[in-house]
Scaffold this active site. Structure first.
Site, short mmCIF file in Angstrom:
data_model
loop_
_atom_site.label_atom_id
_atom_site.label_comp_id
_atom_site.label_asym_id
_atom_site.label_seq_id
_atom_site.Cartn_x
_atom_site.Cartn_y
_atom_site.Cartn_z
N CYS A 152 0.81 -1.22 0.00
CA CYS A 152 0.00 0.00 0.00
C CYS A 152 0.84 1.27 0.00
O CYS A 152 0.30 2.37 -0.13
CB CYS A 152 -0.94 0.00 1.20
N HIS A 167 -8.88 3.78 -1.53
CA HIS A 167 -7.47 3.40 -1.57
C HIS A 167 -7.11 2.73 -2.90
O HIS A 167 -7.00 1.50 -2.95
CB HIS A 167 -7.19 2.48 -0.39
#
Length: 398
Positions: A88, A345
């Site tokens: 991430c 995200h």
């Protein structure tokens, strides 16, 4: 002896797409959208870019492997372009590659761009993660999920500091309410609706104590930054943003296996933050930071990050949340743009989206969410789980 990259590199242009369900645009369209804003903001021609870093995590469901998709979409022929992926924190990894290249003298002007398009996959969350750590992942952690891992951190945090679980849920709810309130002010956010405490507390449970509004969703989006040598930055614009520190730290997973780590915090976050403060020359982050963006994949992640970054004392972040310390009009606003809770995200883009907000705030161009006279901003981008992870921390200022 290495002296870091403090004040050696400046950001002179940034772009960020609107995040959301971008059914009308492909990944290449999103890359062009972010890139076009960035070069117009920098006031340069694309031919002036000498190298590029491209962040894309789930290549199987996006543009595939290699850096070729960036060169093709942006029409940047014969440049050195590198594709990076680091869970991430992929977007921050792209920024790090470009910054280190400029700081080393390998090039004068570099591009960092991150892009991910996840809403087309048909999944409510991230694509299949079974082999993210290779085939052994199926043997040692076949049932591990992100909500489950972070939910256990929440219950451990509550137990360690003697917080009644219902009171703990209200603290976490306050974090989500704050971010959604900020996201309403941001036209590029995916979700732009305020939520109440009652809505958050009564939302469907994902992994107790984390309900729907304690979790971020996935999204489509791209963000880009153009960097150059700091000593040439003001020839492009009067308000370049200088990088004061850019650190990354990766856990070996030892917390999970054989140490005294108690599960109530993220060791990597503390260590990466400490290194970044040292590189930037920051002695007291609670007094010296103006604002920060953190990886709020879950509300509990944001809560413990306040402490991992040494802004709140251990076990006391809840008091700061109740006092509005991190609100838009608080002492150190956190998630002034709405954060992952409102942007979602898209993995490859998130780290650069965080820096986009810091960049705009430092320049006084954040619109109705602008905070007063910011000097120093920080981004915290996390990949992985509480027990095994990687963290990037970048500090920037005028």
């Amino acid at each position: 002896m290495a002296d870091g990259i403090k004040d050696k590199v400046a950001i002179i242009g940034m772009g960020c797409t609107r995040f959301g369900e971008r059914w009308e645009a492909g990944s290449e369209d999103l890359m062009v959208e972010a890139f076009q804003e960035a070069i117009e903001d920098a006031g340069i021609d694309r031919k002036e870019i000498q190298a590029a870093w491209f962040g894309s995590c789930f290549d199987e469901v996006n543009v595939g492997k290699s850096a070729a998709p960036l060169s093709m979409a942006l029409k940047l022929p014969f440049l050195p372009v590198t594709r990076v992926e680091n869970f991430c924190a992929t977007g921050s990894e792209a920024l790090r590659g470009a910054a280190y290249a400029v700081a080393s003298g390998a090039c004068d002007i570099a591009l960092a761009l991150g892009c991910e398009k996840l809403k087309d996959t048909g999944y409510g969350g991230l694509p299949d993660m079974a082999i993210l750590l290779g085939t052994k992942n199926r043997l040692i952690m076949p049932g591990l999920t992100a909500p489950g891992g972070f939910a256990m951190m929440a219950t451990r945090y509550f137990a360690k500091y003697g917080i009644d679980p219902e009171e703990g849920k209200k603290i976490l709810a306050r974090i989500s309410i704050k971010s959604h309130k900020n996201g309403v002010k941001n036209p590029k956010a995916h979700l732009r609706t305020e939520v109440t405490e009652e809505q958050v507390l009564k939302a469907p449970m994902i992994a107790w104590p984390l309900g729907l509004f304690d979790c971020c969703g996935v999204s489509d989006g791209a963000a880009a930054a153009i960097l150059c040598r700091a000593d040439m930055a003001k020839s492009f614009r009067p308000d370049p943003v200088r990088i004061k520190a850019l650190q990354i730290a990766i856990s070996s997973g030892e917390e999970l296996m054989y140490t005294k780590w108690d599960g109530s915090y993220v060791e990597t976050g503390f260590r990466c933050g400490a290194r970044a403060y040292e590189e930037a020359g920051i002695k007291n982050p609670r007094e010296e930071l103006s604002l920060f963006e953190v990886h709020d994949c879950f509300s509990i992640t944001e809560l413990v990050t306040y402490e991992d970054l040494q802004i709140s004392p251990r076990g006391k972040a809840g008091d700061d949340v109740r006092d509005g310390f991190f609100d838009l009009d608080g002492k150190i606003p956190c998630q002034s743009d709405g954060g992952l809770k409102c942007f979602g995200h898209p993995i490859g883009a998130s780290g650069l989206r965080m820096m986009y907000e810091i960049y705009k705030q430092l320049q006084g161009k954040a619109g109705e969410r602008q905070i007063k006279d910011p000097k120093i901003g920080l981004t915290h981008n996390m990949g992985g789980f509480p027990a095994m992870n990687l963290i990037s921390v970048c500090i920037a200022g005028l």
